[in-house]
Design an enzyme around this catalytic site. Structure first.
Site, PDB file in Angstrom:
ATOM      1  N   GLY A  95      43.492  30.443  38.051  1.00 37.53           N
ATOM      2  CA  GLY A  95      43.353  30.438  36.595  1.00 37.53           C
ATOM      3  C   GLY A  95      44.681  30.820  35.976  1.00 37.53           C
ATOM      4  N   GLN A 149      50.094  33.919  29.431  1.00 36.39           N
ATOM      5  CA  GLN A 149      50.855  34.173  30.661  1.00 36.39           C
ATOM      6  C   GLN A 149      52.105  33.307  30.780  1.00 36.39           C
ATOM      7  OE1 GLN A 149      47.111  33.967  33.285  1.00 36.39           O
ATOM      8  NE2 GLN A 149      48.476  35.375  34.359  1.00 36.39           N
ATOM      9  N   CYS A 190      46.385  38.619  39.830  1.00 36.25           N
ATOM     10  CA  CYS A 190      46.822  37.973  38.591  1.00 36.25           C
ATOM     11  C   CYS A 190      48.256  37.496  38.779  1.00 36.25           C
ATOM     12  CB  CYS A 190      46.748  38.979  37.444  1.00 36.25           C
ATOM     13  SG  CYS A 190      47.241  38.301  35.853  1.00 36.25           S
ATOM     14  N   LEU A 191      48.538  36.266  38.363  1.00 36.79           N
ATOM     15  CA  LEU A 191      49.895  35.732  38.517  1.00 36.79           C
ATOM     16  C   LEU A 191      50.912  36.556  37.729  1.00 36.79           C
ATOM     17  CD1 LEU A 191      49.306  31.856  38.412  1.00 36.79           C
ATOM     18  CD2 LEU A 191      49.717  33.298  40.417  1.00 36.79           C
ATOM     19  N   HIS A 217      38.112  36.952  33.623  1.00 34.38           N
ATOM     20  CA  HIS A 217      39.487  37.448  33.791  1.00 34.38           C
ATOM     21  C   HIS A 217      40.433  36.722  32.815  1.00 34.38           C
ATOM     22  CE1 HIS A 217      43.045  38.620  36.478  1.00 34.38           C
ATOM     23  NE2 HIS A 217      43.556  37.694  35.686  1.00 34.38           N
ATOM     24  N   GLU A 218      40.292  35.400  32.734  1.00 34.80           N
ATOM     25  CA  GLU A 218      41.185  34.616  31.862  1.00 34.80           C
ATOM     26  C   GLU A 218      40.905  34.883  30.391  1.00 34.80           C
ATOM     27  OE1 GLU A 218      43.707  33.389  33.261  1.00 34.80           O
ATOM     28  OE2 GLU A 218      42.884  33.573  35.270  1.00 34.80           O
ATOM     29  N   HIS A 264      42.744  37.794  29.064  1.00 40.05           N
ATOM     30  CA  HIS A 264      44.167  37.572  28.742  1.00 40.05           C
ATOM     31  C   HIS A 264      44.354  37.211  27.263  1.00 40.05           C
ATOM     32  CE1 HIS A 264      46.412  37.956  32.448  1.00 40.05           C
ATOM     33  NE2 HIS A 264      45.566  37.200  33.117  1.00 40.05           N
TER      34      HIS A 264
HETATM   35 NI    NI Z   1      45.484  37.040  35.185  1.00 45.56          NI
END
Ligand code: NI
Length: 164
Positions: A43, A48, A86-87, A128-129, A132
């Site tokens: 995701g 991000q 998480c990226l 989770h997304e 953000h």
């Molecule tokens: Ni993340």
């Protein structure tokens, strides 16, 4: 398109709704999706990549999806603990407790509105997304003790000492 890391204030902003469903949006979503796959993510949310807009892409294994201007309509009462990463917080993984499913209303790339229940792995990713878009990161849910343990690693990411 470059993924930004924790420490960048953009990750803590409340993102703004998407208003134009045009070719620019389509190009952005394509590039966001490509970046997610290149970075081996499941995701990726617009903030991000330093774009404060309310949209994210994900792939729970059944192909790429795009979710625009999501709202959570309902959440399951059952909670489950699943390991997340998480990226934007490379190299850090921790168990997070969240509802097992959510029902979301969102728009697609054409601006059409849908309602969908996401459960299992997809349910976890979309929660989770979604966070953000409100400037929330998964580490915010960890206990102070767990956070203290991760602090040195987090600080090195914040100081830019961790390569991608
Ligand atoms: Ni993340």
């Amino acid at each position: 398109m470059q993924v930004i890391y924790i420490g960048n204030p953009i990750l803590r902003e409340i993102s703004k709704p998407v208003e134009s469903f045009d070719s620019e949006l389509r190009r952005f979503v394509e590039e966001l999706t490509r970046t997610m796959y290149e970075d081996d993510g499941v995701g990726l949310a617009a903030p991000q990549v330093a774009v404060s807009k309310r949209l994210f892409v994900f792939d729970d294994g059944s192909g790429p999806r795009v979710i625009i201007n999501p709202e959570i309509l309902e959440k399951g009462t059952e909670k489950v603990s699943i390991e997340e990463g998480c990226l934007s917080i490379p190299g850090i993984y921790a168990n997070v407790i969240r509802p097992s499913w959510v029902k979301m209303r969102f728009q697609d790339i054409k601006g059409e509105t849908h309602e969908e229940l996401f459960e299992g792995y997809a349910g976890r990713i979309v929660q989770h997304e979604y966070d953000h878009l409100d400037g929330i990161l998964f580490i915010d849910y960890l206990s102070p003790a767990k956070k203290a343990l991760l602090r040195p690693k987090l600080n090195s990411i914040i100081k830019g000492k961790v390569a991608k």
